[in-house]
Scaffold this motif. Structure first.
Motif, PDB file in Angstrom:
ATOM      1  N   GLN A  33      22.730  -2.958 -24.621  1.00  0.00           N
ATOM      2  CA  GLN A  33      22.192  -1.827 -25.365  1.00  0.00           C
ATOM      3  C   GLN A  33      23.205  -0.700 -25.554  1.00  0.00           C
ATOM      4  OE1 GLN A  33      18.905  -1.332 -22.623  1.00  0.00           O
ATOM      5  NE2 GLN A  33      17.453  -2.118 -24.135  1.00  0.00           N
ATOM      6  N   LEU A  34      24.406  -0.845 -25.018  1.00  0.00           N
ATOM      7  CA  LEU A  34      25.401   0.225 -25.094  1.00  0.00           C
ATOM      8  C   LEU A  34      26.077   0.295 -26.460  1.00  0.00           C
ATOM      9  CD1 LEU A  34      27.003  -0.150 -21.560  1.00  0.00           C
ATOM     10  CD2 LEU A  34      25.530   1.712 -22.347  1.00  0.00           C
ATOM     11  N   VAL A  35      26.011  -0.779 -27.218  1.00  0.00           N
ATOM     12  CA  VAL A  35      26.513  -0.792 -28.588  1.00  0.00           C
ATOM     13  C   VAL A  35      25.297  -0.855 -29.511  1.00  0.00           C
ATOM     14  CG1 VAL A  35      27.968  -1.987 -30.271  1.00  0.00           C
ATOM     15  CG2 VAL A  35      28.618  -1.966 -27.857  1.00  0.00           C
ATOM     16  N   THR A  36      25.205   0.032 -30.469  1.00  0.00           N
ATOM     17  CA  THR A  36      24.010   0.134 -31.297  1.00  0.00           C
ATOM     18  C   THR A  36      23.971  -0.968 -32.353  1.00  0.00           C
ATOM     19  OG1 THR A  36      25.028   1.535 -32.987  1.00  0.00           O
ATOM     20  CG2 THR A  36      24.112   2.643 -31.027  1.00  0.00           C
ATOM     21  N   PRO A  37      22.780  -1.279 -32.872  1.00  0.00           N
ATOM     22  CA  PRO A  37      22.687  -2.243 -33.981  1.00  0.00           C
ATOM     23  C   PRO A  37      23.530  -1.846 -35.185  1.00  0.00           C
ATOM     24  CG  PRO A  37      20.521  -1.896 -33.017  1.00  0.00           C
ATOM     25  CD  PRO A  37      21.446  -0.902 -32.369  1.00  0.00           C
ATOM     26  N   ALA A  38      23.615  -0.548 -35.462  1.00  0.00           N
ATOM     27  CA  ALA A  38      24.447  -0.099 -36.585  1.00  0.00           C
ATOM     28  C   ALA A  38      25.917  -0.430 -36.338  1.00  0.00           C
ATOM     29  CB  ALA A  38      24.265   1.396 -36.794  1.00  0.00           C
ATOM     30  N   GLU A  39      26.356  -0.298 -35.101  1.00  0.00           N
ATOM     31  CA  GLU A  39      27.753  -0.590 -34.781  1.00  0.00           C
ATOM     32  C   GLU A  39      28.041  -2.089 -34.831  1.00  0.00           C
ATOM     33  OE1 GLU A  39      28.867   3.195 -31.925  1.00  0.00           O
ATOM     34  OE2 GLU A  39      27.696   1.534 -31.091  1.00  0.00           O
ATOM     35  N   TYR A  51      29.873  -7.248 -37.769  1.00  0.00           N
ATOM     36  CA  TYR A  51      29.470  -8.586 -38.195  1.00  0.00           C
ATOM     37  C   TYR A  51      28.786  -8.628 -39.557  1.00  0.00           C
ATOM     38  CZ  TYR A  51      30.155  -9.052 -33.167  1.00  0.00           C
ATOM     39  OH  TYR A  51      30.675  -9.003 -31.906  1.00  0.00           O
ATOM     40  N   GLY A  52      28.560  -7.499 -40.194  1.00  0.00           N
ATOM     41  CA  GLY A  52      27.880  -7.496 -41.479  1.00  0.00           C
ATOM     42  C   GLY A  52      26.376  -7.647 -41.316  1.00  0.00           C
ATOM     43  N   ASP A  53      25.739  -8.180 -42.339  1.00  0.00           N
ATOM     44  CA  ASP A  53      24.280  -8.278 -42.344  1.00  0.00           C
ATOM     45  C   ASP A  53      23.754  -9.509 -41.622  1.00  0.00           C
ATOM     46  OD1 ASP A  53      24.128  -5.956 -43.851  1.00  0.00           O
ATOM     47  OD2 ASP A  53      24.225  -7.044 -45.760  1.00  0.00           O
ATOM     48  N   SER A  54      24.609 -10.427 -41.237  1.00  0.00           N
ATOM     49  CA  SER A  54      24.155 -11.638 -40.557  1.00  0.00           C
ATOM     50  C   SER A  54      23.657 -11.318 -39.153  1.00  0.00           C
ATOM     51  CB  SER A  54      25.297 -12.659 -40.481  1.00  0.00           C
ATOM     52  OG  SER A  54      25.732 -13.026 -41.773  1.00  0.00           O
ATOM     53  N   ILE A  55      22.710 -12.127 -38.667  1.00  0.00           N
ATOM     54  CA  ILE A  55      22.154 -11.928 -37.331  1.00  0.00           C
ATOM     55  C   ILE A  55      23.237 -12.170 -36.285  1.00  0.00           C
ATOM     56  CG2 ILE A  55      20.430 -12.695 -35.668  1.00  0.00           C
ATOM     57  CD1 ILE A  55      19.260 -11.243 -38.071  1.00  0.00           C
ATOM     58  N   ALA A  56      23.473 -11.169 -35.443  1.00  0.00           N
ATOM     59  CA  ALA A  56      24.544 -11.276 -34.454  1.00  0.00           C
ATOM     60  C   ALA A  56      24.096 -10.926 -33.040  1.00  0.00           C
ATOM     61  CB  ALA A  56      25.710 -10.362 -34.832  1.00  0.00           C
ATOM     62  N   TYR A 113      27.477 -11.308 -31.028  1.00  0.00           N
ATOM     63  CA  TYR A 113      27.696 -10.092 -30.235  1.00  0.00           C
ATOM     64  C   TYR A 113      27.947 -10.444 -28.771  1.00  0.00           C
ATOM     65  CZ  TYR A 113      26.365  -5.614 -27.996  1.00  0.00           C
ATOM     66  OH  TYR A 113      26.317  -4.479 -27.234  1.00  0.00           O
ATOM     67  N   GLU A 114      27.052 -11.234 -28.201  1.00  0.00           N
ATOM     68  CA  GLU A 114      27.218 -11.606 -26.794  1.00  0.00           C
ATOM     69  C   GLU A 114      28.455 -12.477 -26.601  1.00  0.00           C
ATOM     70  OE1 GLU A 114      24.379 -12.844 -23.053  1.00  0.00           O
ATOM     71  OE2 GLU A 114      23.771 -13.472 -25.069  1.00  0.00           O
TER      72      GLU A 114
END
Length: 220
Positions: A115-121, A126-131, A138-139
């Motif tokens: 949770q330390l990196v926001t979804p916006a970041e 990674y763009g709009d793809s699910i990450a 992300y992980e």
């Protein structure tokens, strides 16, 4: 816990121990003692059937964590930071902390690195793809930021995201074997070592900010 064949079974441990070390990186700021990580914990039904997952029953996990936390406080540490790398731990760790706080005078802080990196970041990375899914880009990037030699990006293909329920209200959905899902999610191919270094730097800086504010606050 299984995160797919591209990540080590100790992926959560790599991240928890890595960011715990980042919380006391050299430089100005509070100093701390790094205790050994807790390797095994409660795992959800979604990952328990996959090979290599070792799951502890929640009631056992809470009792075990309570003993570990109380033992550290009893050793003379009135402040204890728990850096979490496994989302299913959030409820068990909090329950253990609540129990210990009723027995000992202490300040106990739980931080989930995810949770330390926001979804916006992450969208910028990674763009709009699910990450941000389990075992996703992300992980996977996070693990690449600490232990790139343990990751095999060529071992998996991207998976389509699971559709969310068509409501805007918060909810918790628990399912045994969601489909499509094989223990990881999203577009793993977007993970890179460069993104991993960015995740490590951003989340590490945020964690140090939290710890500095926490230590500056009056103790209980």
């Amino acid at each position: 816990e299984w995160h797919g064949p591209h990540l080590p079974l100790g992926a959560d441990l790599v991240l928890a121990e890595g960011f715990a070390g980042e919380s006391a990186a050299p430089g100005p700021g509070p100093r701390g003692v790094l205790f050994p990580p807790v390797a095994y914990a409660a795992c959800p039904g979604q990952t328990r059937p996959w090979p290599g997952t070792v799951a502890i029953r929640p009631e056992i996990a809470v009792g075990y964590l309570a003993d570990v936390i109380e033992g550290i406080v009893a050793a003379g540490f009135p402040r204890l930071l728990v850096v979490n790398g496994h989302d299913a731990n959030m409820s068990t760790v909090r329950a253990a902390m609540e129990w210990v706080s009723g027995r000992r005078t202490a300040s106990l802080l739980l931080v989930n690195w995810f949770q330390l990196v926001t979804p916006a970041e992450t969208a910028e990375l990674y763009g709009d793809s699910i990450a941000r899914g389990h075992g996703g880009a992300y992980e996977t990037s996070g693990v690449l930021g600490f232990a790139p030699e343990t990751v095999r990006l060529d071992a998996v293909a991207d998976l389509p995201p699971r559709p969310k329920l068509p409501v805007d209200h918060p909810y918790v959905l628990v399912e045994s074997r969601p489909d499509p899902w094989q223990g990881w999610s999203g577009h793993v191919s977007l993970a890179t070592e460069e993104a991993g270094r960015s995740v490590r730097a951003t989340a590490g800086a945020r964690l140090r900010e939290i710890v500095a504010a926490w230590v500056a606050a009056p103790p209980p």
